[in-house]
Write an enzyme that holds these catalytic residues in place. Structure first.
Site, PDB file in Angstrom:
ATOM      1  N   ASP A 270      47.848  44.618  34.648  1.00  0.00           N
ATOM      2  CA  ASP A 270      48.053  43.857  35.882  1.00  0.00           C
ATOM      3  C   ASP A 270      48.202  42.387  35.495  1.00  0.00           C
ATOM      4  OD1 ASP A 270      45.584  42.837  35.296  1.00  0.00           O
ATOM      5  OD2 ASP A 270      44.541  43.819  36.925  1.00  0.00           O
ATOM      6  N   SER A 271      48.417  41.536  36.484  1.00  0.00           N
ATOM      7  CA  SER A 271      48.705  40.134  36.182  1.00  0.00           C
ATOM      8  C   SER A 271      47.446  39.288  36.104  1.00  0.00           C
ATOM      9  CB  SER A 271      49.599  39.560  37.268  1.00  0.00           C
ATOM     10  OG  SER A 271      48.862  39.466  38.479  1.00  0.00           O
TER      11      SER A 271
ATOM     12  N   GLY B 272      45.800  38.367  38.608  1.00  0.00           N
ATOM     13  CA  GLY B 272      45.631  37.662  39.874  1.00  0.00           C
ATOM     14  C   GLY B 272      44.503  38.242  40.715  1.00  0.00           C
ATOM     15  N   TYR B 273      44.501  39.554  40.851  1.00  0.00           N
ATOM     16  CA  TYR B 273      43.518  40.204  41.711  1.00  0.00           C
ATOM     17  C   TYR B 273      42.086  39.877  41.290  1.00  0.00           C
ATOM     18  CZ  TYR B 273      41.285  43.807  44.511  1.00  0.00           C
ATOM     19  OH  TYR B 273      40.492  44.463  45.411  1.00  0.00           O
TER      20      TYR B 273
ATOM     21  N   ASP C  65      51.130  37.335  41.241  1.00  0.00           N
ATOM     22  CA  ASP C  65      51.327  37.240  42.689  1.00  0.00           C
ATOM     23  C   ASP C  65      50.031  36.840  43.362  1.00  0.00           C
ATOM     24  OD1 ASP C  65      49.775  39.466  42.260  1.00  0.00           O
ATOM     25  OD2 ASP C  65      50.836  40.747  43.679  1.00  0.00           O
TER      26      ASP C  65
ATOM     27  N   GLN D 289      54.656  42.069  48.490  1.00  0.00           N
ATOM     28  CA  GLN D 289      53.463  41.710  49.262  1.00  0.00           C
ATOM     29  C   GLN D 289      53.851  41.634  50.744  1.00  0.00           C
ATOM     30  OE1 GLN D 289      50.325  41.527  48.485  1.00  0.00           O
ATOM     31  NE2 GLN D 289      50.349  41.548  46.231  1.00  0.00           N
TER      32      GLN D 289
ATOM     33  N   GLY E  40      48.759  44.543  47.579  1.00  0.00           N
ATOM     34  CA  GLY E  40      48.167  44.048  48.815  1.00  0.00           C
ATOM     35  C   GLY E  40      47.816  45.119  49.826  1.00  0.00           C
TER      36      GLY E  40
ATOM     37  N   ASP F  20      47.127  53.626  40.535  1.00  0.00           N
ATOM     38  CA  ASP F  20      45.941  53.343  39.725  1.00  0.00           C
ATOM     39  C   ASP F  20      44.813  53.049  40.685  1.00  0.00           C
ATOM     40  OD1 ASP F  20      46.805  50.442  40.379  1.00  0.00           O
ATOM     41  OD2 ASP F  20      44.823  50.222  39.470  1.00  0.00           O
TER      42      ASP F  20
ATOM     43  N   HIS G  34      35.143  64.071  34.377  1.00  0.00           N
ATOM     44  CA  HIS G  34      35.483  65.067  35.399  1.00  0.00           C
ATOM     45  C   HIS G  34      36.423  64.485  36.453  1.00  0.00           C
ATOM     46  CE1 HIS G  34      35.386  68.051  38.493  1.00  0.00           C
ATOM     47  NE2 HIS G  34      35.142  67.054  39.325  1.00  0.00           N
TER      48      HIS G  34
END
Lengths: 376, 376
Positions: free
Chosen positions: B92-93, B95-96, B146, B194, B221, B271, B340
């Site tokens: 990922d970037s 950002g989150y 983003d 987004q 988003g 994901d 599992h």
């Protein structure tokens, strides 16, 4: 249970043998990973078998009695069925945990009253009760209920405690011999030599234990804080008295060096939380020495943990990666370290066995004691 | 990277395809386990491959940038070399995580200034910088930088944020297209749609993203607190605009039901931390429904976790045993549960793919959405 003594090292008292149980053979000298509450912490059963090549594991009676409890274990058909480990299991008597984990406990002739460290509930462990509990857990080798004296210990306390441990042993034997296994395979009871670090008490105890004529014998109350030389002195004294044709189990020992030195004195079986507990703190035992893997010096060492040791985790993961896992407090760090350390411990005793069979144990042991204890 | 669209379900918008990368193929629809700091928490790389059958995993740029850091990753030869995962990786970037983990951060046109949640040190993530970081980490698929707006979100904020995200995307593309991978294999950049839950913004964004003509596209988003129906509405709207011949990745989604419903709307890649995070809290996703394995009702259920699912941990360990591990706070509990749950998630998308190929996806999906979300 039977024991075949396969070879005696010509220049030390080391022996190679095979213990036969209904769950398969155990080649000695052997190290037994500790599966406290029915799990060797952080290690999958499959990895324990295939990667670590453990031949027998321990269970702790105190922990298993409290959780999951005897009702669940009995319904499961015993610990082997419960945790899926189909090779031999040994359970301790629970005494050691009662003394070390339970805040309030009273030792009397009858047994030990204690409070659970989990919920404070009150329980009694007696020699008879502990035999019954271990019958229900269903280990292949079960241990007598004893008092493990702390170190240092007054002579008078150690002497009185030893007499009680011997009286308790007679009660254990009586109960064990008048009951049967619950699950169709046979169990055996190992008595335990105590006597702190007093030679005369150790001799007295070893003679008493030897007289019982059980299928195997244990040495307890060592590696509880005394200097290593004192431990070796006691081990040698006791091993010289215990029958040669029965396996000898030194409880709770120890460092790689402790294990090699005690093998040289005639010990066949070992258990210790050190490889797993220290693994969780980032201490790795390797064929070249001891690493604190969280140390910055490993940050850009992209070589495997221990190429020479072999096995999946030790050759697949780099020191840099495992260092990162510990640094980032990722669970995978302790998991890898636990498998690695146990693989090393099992490798060490296997090597020792091969050296004994080849008659080259002494030279190898002298070299290895230094090598494996080197701080990397 | 290329994408072969293999089949379209006749009665939903579900698709089956294959993404080809230099680290091997990915059969879609696919679920990608999250390997936050270069490790899928509590899971060995071997088990991820052999048992879970993961085809691609995620890494988090924010975490990897802070620990082990770019110097170590670069010296290692990239993340694949560092953690030993030789199949595809997506990062990922960052950002989150900057928005969610970093207490103090300032979003400006230039980029985002933030303080590390580990040591408080100050850092700047810019579109260009994040491209460079992901070049160094070396993922096969890297994500545009983003702003992921929270939910609910004011229209005016979402609109302004979207415009900035689009400007940032142009800067990402410019930087990415003017640089090369460091390690000899190719990388690809996915832009992210987004627009919060505003239809016009989502349409505008999807059209803008589609125009860029990248090799794959993502939807961000969503699954940030909005009702599932609103998420599905946005996904469908966006999927209908994004090119059919490129894979579509819905970020951070979701429950088994969310995944099946979004597959039906045309999403190819997913994901989510849910299977691993919930595993660590004792929530097991099974073919028959959801179990809270710590619940007393499993204490004497000696059947395997999930016989139908297959795989080592799900068929070897009993519910009773895993319940005991959680009850006793043993690490092995979360380890088993993580493997599992991921095995289940990968099984679910594999089943979905087979149903799409067989043209029977819709009926199967309707049945499975109910079945897998049942509380056992």
């Amino acid at each position: 249970m039977t024991f075949d003594l396969v070879a005696n090292d010509p220049r030390t008292k080391a022996r190679a043998g095979v213990v036969h149980t209904d769950h398969g053979p155990i080649e000695t000298p052997i190290f037994m990973p500790v599966g406290t509450a029915g799990t060797v912490k952080a290690v999958q059963q499959r990895d324990l078998k295939d990667d670590i090549q453990a031949q027998i594991i321990l269970g702790n009676t105190y922990h298993l009695y409290l959780r999951p409890g005897l009702e669940v274990l009995s319904k499961a058909g015993g610990l082997h069925q419960f945790n899926g480990w189909d090779r031999p299991i040994l359970t301790d008597s629970g005494g050691y945990q009662v003394y070390s984990l339970s805040g309030t406990r009273k030792i009397k002739e009858e047994g030990v009253k204690f409070r659970s460290h989990i919920d404070g509930s009150q329980h009694l462990f007696s020699p008879e009760g502990v035999m019954d509990i271990q019958r229900t857990i269903g280990a292949d080798i079960i241990m007598a209920f004893d008092e493990c004296t702390p170190w240092p210990c007054e002579y008078s306390y150690a002497a009185r405690s030893l007499d009680m441990t011997h009286r308790w042993l007679k009660r254990c034997i009586q109960r064990f011999d008048s009951t049967e296994g619950h699950y169709g395979y046979s169990q055996t009871l190992f008595p335990i030599v105590q006597g702190s670090t007093f030679k005369d008490l150790r001799v007295k105890s070893a003679e008493f234990i030897a007289e019982q004529g059980r299928e195997g014998n244990a040495i307890g109350g060592l590696s509880v804080g005394e200097p290593a030389e004192l431990m070796y002195e006691m081990t040698e004294l006791v091993c010289d008295i215990l029958p040669k044709d029965k396996p000898r189990y030194l409880m709770g020992v120890g460092t790689p060096a402790n294990i090699l030195e005690n093998i040289a004195l005639g010990v066949d079986m070992f258990d210790c939380v050190m490889p797993t507990r220290n693994a969780r703190n980032g201490m790795l035992f390797t064929t070249q020495g001891i690493m604190n893997i969280a140390n910055k010096k490993w940050a850009d060492d992209f070589t495997p943990i221990d190429e020479e040791l072999g096995g999946y985790v030790s050759t697949f993961y780099s020191r840099s990666y495992v260092r990162h896992l510990f640094h980032s407090k990722e669970m995978l760090g302790p998991q890898i370290a636990s498998i690695h350390n146990l693989t090393f411990y099992l490798w060490l005793v296997k090597q020792a066995r091969e050296q004994i069979l080849a008659g080259t144990f002494r030279e190898w042991k002298e070299k290895m004691v230094k090598q494996v204890m080197t701080r990397l």
